[in-house]
Write a protein that holds these residues in place. Structure first.
Motif, mmCIF file in Angstrom:
data_model
loop_
_atom_site.group_PDB
_atom_site.id
_atom_site.type_symbol
_atom_site.label_atom_id
_atom_site.label_comp_id
_atom_site.label_asym_id
_atom_site.label_seq_id
_atom_site.Cartn_x
_atom_site.Cartn_y
_atom_site.Cartn_z
ATOM 1 N N SER A 182 -8.730 13.844 15.151
ATOM 2 C CA SER A 182 -9.063 15.104 14.293
ATOM 3 C C SER A 182 -8.027 15.154 12.853
ATOM 4 C CB SER A 182 -8.958 16.407 15.025
ATOM 5 O OG SER A 182 -7.696 16.567 15.336
ATOM 6 N N LEU A 183 -7.257 14.416 13.005
ATOM 7 C CA LEU A 183 -6.292 14.523 11.943
ATOM 8 C C LEU A 183 -6.526 13.609 10.490
ATOM 9 C CD1 LEU A 183 -2.778 14.837 13.675
ATOM 10 C CD2 LEU A 183 -4.153 16.473 12.642
ATOM 11 N N ILE A 184 -7.563 12.675 10.853
ATOM 12 C CA ILE A 184 -8.141 11.608 10.117
ATOM 13 C C ILE A 184 -8.685 12.384 8.707
ATOM 14 C CG2 ILE A 184 -9.663 9.836 9.710
ATOM 15 C CD1 ILE A 184 -8.982 8.797 12.346
ATOM 16 N N PRO A 185 -9.408 13.526 9.146
ATOM 17 C CA PRO A 185 -9.903 14.114 7.666
ATOM 18 C C PRO A 185 -8.521 14.514 6.644
ATOM 19 C CG PRO A 185 -11.262 14.877 9.607
ATOM 20 C CD PRO A 185 -10.085 14.047 10.085
ATOM 21 N N PHE A 186 -7.558 15.061 7.158
ATOM 22 C CA PHE A 186 -6.328 15.468 6.459
ATOM 23 C C PHE A 186 -5.711 14.359 5.886
ATOM 24 C CE2 PHE A 186 -1.754 15.693 6.231
ATOM 25 C CZ PHE A 186 -1.792 16.781 5.438
ATOM 26 N N THR A 187 -5.620 13.275 6.318
ATOM 27 C CA THR A 187 -4.961 12.248 5.786
ATOM 28 C C THR A 187 -6.031 11.313 5.000
ATOM 29 O OG1 THR A 187 -5.622 10.513 7.938
ATOM 30 C CG2 THR A 187 -3.275 11.597 7.674
ATOM 31 N N THR A 188 -7.297 11.565 5.257
ATOM 32 C CA THR A 188 -8.325 10.898 4.479
ATOM 33 C C THR A 188 -8.422 11.601 3.050
ATOM 34 O OG1 THR A 188 -9.593 10.075 6.260
ATOM 35 C CG2 THR A 188 -10.531 10.454 4.194
ATOM 36 N N ALA A 189 -8.283 13.058 3.356
ATOM 37 C CA ALA A 189 -8.152 13.684 1.996
ATOM 38 C C ALA A 189 -6.982 13.458 1.011
ATOM 39 C CB ALA A 189 -8.264 15.130 2.154
ATOM 40 N N TRP A 190 -5.929 13.284 1.761
ATOM 41 C CA TRP A 190 -4.479 13.067 1.131
ATOM 42 C C TRP A 190 -4.300 11.751 0.278
ATOM 43 C CZ3 TRP A 190 1.080 12.751 3.512
ATOM 44 C CH2 TRP A 190 1.941 13.024 2.505
ATOM 45 N N MET A 191 -5.058 10.792 1.122
ATOM 46 C CA MET A 191 -5.058 9.525 0.381
ATOM 47 C C MET A 191 -6.220 9.387 -0.609
ATOM 48 S SD MET A 191 -5.070 6.539 3.276
ATOM 49 C CE MET A 191 -7.092 6.885 3.754
ATOM 50 N N GLY A 192 -7.080 9.861 -0.712
ATOM 51 C CA GLY A 192 -7.956 10.030 -1.942
ATOM 52 C C GLY A 192 -7.417 10.781 -2.940
ATOM 53 N N GLU A 193 -6.646 12.213 -2.726
ATOM 54 C CA GLU A 193 -6.045 12.978 -3.638
ATOM 55 C C GLU A 193 -4.866 12.307 -4.254
ATOM 56 O OE1 GLU A 193 -6.595 16.146 -5.196
ATOM 57 O OE2 GLU A 193 -8.649 16.183 -3.937
ATOM 58 N N SER A 194 -4.170 11.531 -3.659
ATOM 59 C CA SER A 194 -3.009 10.837 -4.128
ATOM 60 C C SER A 194 -3.281 9.469 -4.795
ATOM 61 C CB SER A 194 -1.882 10.738 -3.210
ATOM 62 O OG SER A 194 -2.355 9.908 -2.190
ATOM 63 N N GLN A 195 -4.241 9.260 -4.791
ATOM 64 C CA GLN A 195 -4.835 7.761 -5.260
ATOM 65 C C GLN A 195 -4.261 6.894 -4.400
ATOM 66 O OE1 GLN A 195 -5.280 7.461 -9.410
ATOM 67 N NE2 GLN A 195 -6.550 9.426 -9.570
ATOM 68 N N PHE A 196 -4.241 6.838 -3.070
ATOM 69 C CA PHE A 196 -3.508 5.973 -2.400
ATOM 70 C C PHE A 196 -2.080 5.697 -2.427
ATOM 71 C CE2 PHE A 196 -7.867 4.707 -2.779
ATOM 72 C CZ PHE A 196 -8.419 5.033 -1.620
ATOM 73 N N ALA A 197 -1.201 6.775 -2.710
ATOM 74 C CA ALA A 197 0.124 6.534 -2.664
ATOM 75 C C ALA A 197 0.735 6.371 -1.331
ATOM 76 C CB ALA A 197 0.588 8.117 -2.779
ATOM 77 N N PRO A 198 2.302 5.762 -1.430
ATOM 78 C CA PRO A 198 2.598 5.229 -0.264
ATOM 79 C C PRO A 198 2.700 6.145 1.007
ATOM 80 C CG PRO A 198 3.837 4.642 -1.947
ATOM 81 C CD PRO A 198 2.754 5.593 -2.734
ATOM 82 N N THR A 199 3.094 7.311 0.857
ATOM 83 C CA THR A 199 3.500 8.314 1.852
ATOM 84 C C THR A 199 2.053 8.551 2.709
ATOM 85 O OG1 THR A 199 5.440 9.006 0.834
ATOM 86 C CG2 THR A 199 4.496 10.323 2.945
ATOM 87 N N PRO A 200 1.024 8.866 1.889
ATOM 88 C CA PRO A 200 -0.281 9.149 2.625
ATOM 89 C C PRO A 200 -0.728 8.060 3.299
ATOM 90 C CG PRO A 200 -0.125 10.178 0.398
ATOM 91 C CD PRO A 200 0.851 9.287 0.526
ATOM 92 N N MET A 201 -0.583 6.807 2.678
ATOM 93 C CA MET A 201 -1.099 5.424 3.300
ATOM 94 C C MET A 201 -0.282 5.306 4.720
ATOM 95 S SD MET A 201 -3.577 4.271 1.731
ATOM 96 C CE MET A 201 -3.639 2.715 2.063
ATOM 97 N N ALA A 202 1.064 5.478 4.589
ATOM 98 C CA ALA A 202 1.876 5.506 5.727
ATOM 99 C C ALA A 202 1.374 6.379 7.059
ATOM 100 C CB ALA A 202 3.328 5.434 5.551
ATOM 101 N N LEU A 203 1.386 7.812 6.473
ATOM 102 C CA LEU A 203 0.852 8.651 7.434
ATOM 103 C C LEU A 203 -0.625 8.350 8.157
ATOM 104 C CD1 LEU A 203 1.282 11.304 8.780
ATOM 105 C CD2 LEU A 203 0.118 12.566 6.970
ATOM 106 N N TYR A 204 -1.450 7.712 7.201
ATOM 107 C CA TYR A 204 -2.662 7.363 7.853
ATOM 108 C C TYR A 204 -2.570 6.082 9.054
ATOM 109 C CZ TYR A 204 -7.576 5.909 7.451
ATOM 110 O OH TYR A 204 -9.039 5.760 7.443
ATOM 111 N N GLY A 205 -1.572 5.274 8.695
ATOM 112 C CA GLY A 205 -1.363 4.332 9.670
ATOM 113 C C GLY A 205 -0.656 5.014 11.006
ATOM 114 N N ILE A 206 0.236 5.928 10.850
ATOM 115 C CA ILE A 206 0.875 6.781 11.957
ATOM 116 C C ILE A 206 -0.333 7.229 12.936
ATOM 117 C CG2 ILE A 206 2.100 8.282 12.705
ATOM 118 C CD1 ILE A 206 4.086 7.668 10.218
#
Length: 187
Positions: A81-105
């Motif tokens: 259920s947290l995937i939508p949050f990290t998905t949105a953050w990755m898209g908004e940040s244009q795949f910045a390092p921290t959102p990418m790392a959080l997605y992996g976590i």
């Protein structure tokens, strides 16, 4: 449990698509500006689909429903259920390092949760059953956490390197698992 899980996964996909906002412009360039969001959505949609498919098959092997299985399933759904949050953050940040790392976590914790659910279901079967034997050879479930760790660690080296590992895990899992179907047909 399967119907509840299917509903939660459907809501997760719905939440992800609702993150899209209509572009302000009225040309193709306006849509191109949304490409990081669209790419992260497509990627996460595939991941949710992979979990839905494998979860569906796994639940067919449940012998007895109990509180332990229900809680392990709920923990898995929590991480998913947290995937939508990290998905949105990755898209908004244009795949910045921290959102990418959080997605992996989040993906790593979902993978660990899936494995715990799988082990609980395996424990309901005798050690010499075809299901237990086939799950012992489940290399996908063993290699995925390692690849997620590599993705997390490389997010700060280069987000696209991290993304490569996420794509690799998805590519490994996108081919539907046929072992459980074969076992069910032979019983």
């Amino acid at each position: 449990m399967e119907a509840f899980s299917d509903g939660v996964l459907a809501i997760i996909i719905t939440i992800m698509v609702l993150e899209f906002k209509v572009p302000e412009g009225h040309d193709w360039h306006s849509l191109i500006e949304l490409s990081p969001k669209v790419l992260s959505y497509i990627f996460s949609f595939i991941y949710i689909g992979i979990y839905w498919n494998n979860h569906h098959h796994l639940l067919h092997m449940v012998r007895t429903m109990n509180g332990r299985l229900m809680w392990l399933n709920l923990i898995l759904l929590f991480w998913l259920s947290l995937i939508p949050f990290t998905t949105a953050w990755m898209g908004e940040s244009q795949f910045a390092p921290t959102p990418m790392a959080l997605y992996g976590i989040i993906l790593l914790l979902a993978a660990i949760s899936y494995r715990l659910l799988q082990l609980a279901i395996i424990s309901q079967h005798s050690g010499d059953s075809a299901f237990v034997k086939s799950m012992g050879r489940d290399w996908k479930v063993k290699i995925s956490p390692v690849l997620y760790l590599l993705a997390i660690l490389t997010a700060y080296v280069g987000p696209w390197v991290s993304g490569f590992f996420y794509v690799l895990v998805a590519a490994i899992w996108v081919v539907p698992e046929k072992r459980i179907e074969h076992i069910l047909r032979s019983e």
